[in-house]
Write a protein that holds these residues in place. Structure first.
Motif, PDB file in Angstrom:
ATOM      1  N   ASN A  85       1.023  -1.228  -0.142  1.00 55.58           N
ATOM      2  CA  ASN A  85      -0.228   0.049   0.157  1.00 55.58           C
ATOM      3  C   ASN A  85       0.854   1.365   0.006  1.00 55.58           C
ATOM      4  N   THR A  86       0.340   2.352  -0.321  1.00 53.51           N
ATOM      5  CA  THR A  86       0.932   3.660  -0.609  1.00 53.51           C
ATOM      6  C   THR A  86       2.045   4.052   0.382  1.00 53.51           C
ATOM      7  N   HIS A  87       1.309   3.979   1.840  1.00 55.96           N
ATOM      8  CA  HIS A  87       2.154   4.423   3.165  1.00 55.96           C
ATOM      9  C   HIS A  87       3.291   3.414   3.239  1.00 55.96           C
ATOM     10  N   ALA A  90       6.210   4.315   0.946  1.00 56.47           N
ATOM     11  CA  ALA A  90       6.527   5.560   1.182  1.00 56.47           C
ATOM     12  C   ALA A  90       7.381   5.346   2.578  1.00 56.47           C
ATOM     13  N   GLN A  91       6.924   4.726   3.437  1.00 59.22           N
ATOM     14  CA  GLN A  91       7.501   4.833   4.833  1.00 59.22           C
ATOM     15  C   GLN A  91       8.563   3.831   5.052  1.00 59.22           C
ATOM     16  N   ARG A  92       8.691   2.905   3.931  1.00 62.56           N
ATOM     17  CA  ARG A  92      10.073   2.103   3.973  1.00 62.56           C
ATOM     18  C   ARG A  92      11.314   3.094   3.634  1.00 62.56           C
ATOM     19  N   ILE A  93      10.964   4.223   2.879  1.00 60.62           N
ATOM     20  CA  ILE A  93      12.092   5.210   2.548  1.00 60.62           C
ATOM     21  C   ILE A  93      12.223   6.167   3.627  1.00 60.62           C
ATOM     22  N   THR A  94      10.847   7.214   3.948  1.00 60.48           N
ATOM     23  CA  THR A  94      10.943   7.935   4.878  1.00 60.48           C
ATOM     24  C   THR A  94       9.760   7.837   5.772  1.00 60.48           C
ATOM     25  N   PRO A  95      10.177   7.209   7.102  1.00 56.41           N
ATOM     26  CA  PRO A  95       9.275   6.686   8.104  1.00 56.41           C
ATOM     27  C   PRO A  95       8.229   7.724   8.345  1.00 56.41           C
ATOM     28  N   GLU A  96       8.713   9.096   8.383  1.00 51.49           N
ATOM     29  CA  GLU A  96       7.926   9.912   8.559  1.00 51.49           C
ATOM     30  C   GLU A  96       6.761  10.453   7.586  1.00 51.49           C
ATOM     31  N   SER A  97       6.489   9.790   6.389  1.00 54.58           N
ATOM     32  CA  SER A  97       5.552   9.976   5.428  1.00 54.58           C
ATOM     33  C   SER A  97       4.223  10.154   5.938  1.00 54.58           C
ATOM     34  N   ARG A  98       3.660  10.741   5.337  1.00 54.64           N
ATOM     35  CA  ARG A  98       2.274  10.887   5.568  1.00 54.64           C
ATOM     36  C   ARG A  98       1.179  10.660   4.524  1.00 54.64           C
ATOM     37  N   ARG A 121       5.886   6.882  13.361  1.00 51.72           N
ATOM     38  CA  ARG A 121       6.926   8.152  13.074  1.00 51.72           C
ATOM     39  C   ARG A 121       5.901   9.122  11.865  1.00 51.72           C
ATOM     40  N   GLY A 122       5.039   8.513  11.292  1.00 53.78           N
ATOM     41  CA  GLY A 122       4.176   9.062  10.131  1.00 53.78           C
ATOM     42  C   GLY A 122       2.867   9.114  10.533  1.00 53.78           C
ATOM     43  N   ARG A 123       2.174   9.303   9.403  1.00 56.30           N
ATOM     44  CA  ARG A 123       0.602   9.279   9.723  1.00 56.30           C
ATOM     45  C   ARG A 123      -0.360   8.937   8.693  1.00 56.30           C
ATOM     46  N   THR A 124      -1.261   8.278   9.045  1.00 53.29           N
ATOM     47  CA  THR A 124      -2.303   7.793   8.034  1.00 53.29           C
ATOM     48  C   THR A 124      -3.645   8.232   8.299  1.00 53.29           C
ATOM     49  N   ALA A 125      -4.363   8.754   7.259  1.00 51.43           N
ATOM     50  CA  ALA A 125      -5.919   9.156   7.697  1.00 51.43           C
ATOM     51  C   ALA A 125      -6.746   8.346   6.518  1.00 51.43           C
ATOM     52  N   TYR A 126      -8.053   8.321   6.859  1.00 49.29           N
ATOM     53  CA  TYR A 126      -8.819   7.685   5.713  1.00 49.29           C
ATOM     54  C   TYR A 126     -10.198   8.347   5.664  1.00 49.29           C
ATOM     55  N   LEU A 127     -10.373   8.713   4.633  1.00 52.82           N
ATOM     56  CA  LEU A 127     -11.905   9.563   4.288  1.00 52.82           C
ATOM     57  C   LEU A 127     -12.611   8.880   3.264  1.00 52.82           C
ATOM     58  N   GLU A 128     -13.774   8.786   3.802  1.00 51.97           N
ATOM     59  CA  GLU A 128     -14.994   8.154   2.827  1.00 51.97           C
ATOM     60  C   GLU A 128     -15.670   9.183   2.173  1.00 51.97           C
ATOM     61  N   ALA A 129     -15.170   9.247   0.928  1.00 55.88           N
ATOM     62  CA  ALA A 129     -15.749  10.629   0.014  1.00 55.88           C
ATOM     63  C   ALA A 129     -15.476  10.258  -1.576  1.00 55.88           C
ATOM     64  N   ASP A 130     -15.990  10.856  -2.461  1.00 58.73           N
ATOM     65  CA  ASP A 130     -16.001  10.731  -3.890  1.00 58.73           C
ATOM     66  C   ASP A 130     -14.967  11.628  -4.469  1.00 58.73           C
TER      67      ASP A 130
END
Length: 268
Positions: A85-87, A90-98, A121-130
Motif C-alpha cells: 500500500n502507498t504508506h 513511502a514509509q520504507r524510505i521515509t518513516p515520517e511520510s504521511r 513516526r508518520g501518519r495515515t488518515a482515511y476519508l470516505e468521499a467521492d
C-alpha cells in the motif's frame, strides 16, 4: 463492521474497488463483483494481468516520489488493502511520510482503518468521499490535520478517473486538486485506454460500455495529455503501466485489446 456501515454496502451492485480486489486475488468481494470481473475478463482476458501491472506501477511511482523528496500523499480511489500500500512503500524510505486515503466504498474504509496501520513516526488518515467532489476532500478536517498543503504532495489518481465518465468533470477534478498543492507536488495517474486495440476490440468494448457491462470509460492518450497541461512530465512520459520504469524482474504483459496508461508529472 457496524450495522450502520453494513447497511450502506450494496452487495448486489459491483463496485470497482471490490472487483479490483478480486482480480488481485483478494478476499473482500461479493457475487456481483465476481460476476462483473469474470464478464470483463472473458471479453478482455488481459485485464487481470493489467490490474496487477497497475498495482506494481503504483509501488514504483510512490517509491520514485519518496526518493525525490515527496513525503506526503493523497491517494484517491484507494481500493481495498493489498500488498505494498502507498504508506508502506513511502514509509520504507521515509518513516515520517504521511498519507491520506480516500475511497467512496464503505467497505474499503472499514478495512483500511483496521489494516492500514503505518509507521508511528508518520501518519495515515482515511476519508470516505467521492473524487468527484474534490472541494469536500480538500476541506476535510482529517486531511488538513494530516497533510501540510504548503509542502509538496503526491496526488495519486490510480485507475480512478476512468470511472468518471464526463470529460469536463475529470478535467475539473484534476485542476482543482493541483490548484490546492504547491510547486514540487506530483500527479500520479493511470487510466484505461483502447488505443492499442483492434477495431473489433474497440467495438466489443463500446458495446459492453453501452450495455453497462463495464463502468470504465476508456480514453485516448491525447485526452489524458490534456489533464497534464502546465505540468512537467517525468520520463518516460505517458506509457503503458508495465513500461513505466519497470523493475528488471517485472512481468511486462502486452495486451492487444486493452491497456492502462501510466504517467507521473511534476507541478513546477
Amino acid at each position: 463492521m457496524s450495522s450502520t456501515e453494513h447497511s450502506r454496502i450494496d452487495t448486489s451492485v459491483p463496485h470497482p474497488a471490490r472487483r479490483y480486489s478480486y482480480w488481485l486475488g483478494g478476499k473482500d468481494h461479493f457475487a456481483a463483483d465476481r460476476e462483473s470481473g469474470d464478464a470483463i475478463a472473458a471479453a478482455f482476458p488481459a485485464v487481470v494481468a493489467l490490474a496487477r501491472a497497475n498495482r506494481a506501477f503504483l509501488g514504483r511511482a510512490v517509491r520514485f516520489l519518496a526518493e525525490s523528496g515527496v513525503h506526503q500523499f493523497l491517494d484517491l480511489g484507494t481500493g481495498l488493502p493489498a500488498p505494498d500500500n502507498t504508506h508502506e512503500v513511502a514509509q520504507r524510505i521515509t518513516p515520517e511520510s504521511r498519507v491520506v486515503y480516500v475511497d467512496n466504498d464503505p467497505i474499503v474504509m472499514v478495512h483500511a482503518r483496521a489494516l492500514l496501520q503505518g509507521d508511528p513516526r508518520g501518519r495515515t488518515a482515511y476519508l470516505e468521499a467521492d473524487v468527484r467532489d474534490p472541494a469536500a476532500i480538500l476541506a476535510h478536517p482529517s486531511l488538513r490535520e494530516t497533510l501540510d498543503l504548503a509542502a509538496p504532495v503526491g496526488v495519486l489518481l490510480v485507475t480512478t478517473l476512468h470511472f468518471v465518465h464526463d470529460d469536463a468533470q475529470v478535467a475539473a477534478v484534476v485542476q482543482h486538486l493541483l490548484d490546492a498543492v504547491p510547486s514540487g507536488s506530483h500527479l500520479v495517474l493511470t487510466h484505461g485506454t483502447m488505443d492499442f486495440s483492434t477495431p473489433d476490440g474497440v467495438a466489443a468494448y463500446e458495446k459492453m460500455f453501452a450495455a453497462g457491462g463495464t463502468d470504465v470509460r476508456a480514453r485516448p492518450k491525447h485526452a489524458i495529455e490534456q489533464y497534464l497541461t502546465g505540468l512537467e512530465i517525468v520520463e518516460p512520459g505517458i506509457v503503458p503501466v508495465s513500461d513505466w520504469r519497470p523493475d528488471a524482474s517485472a512481468d511486462r504483459p502486452v495486451s492487444a485489446d486493452l491497456q492502462i496508461y501510466g504517467v507521473v508529472a511534476r507541478k513546477p
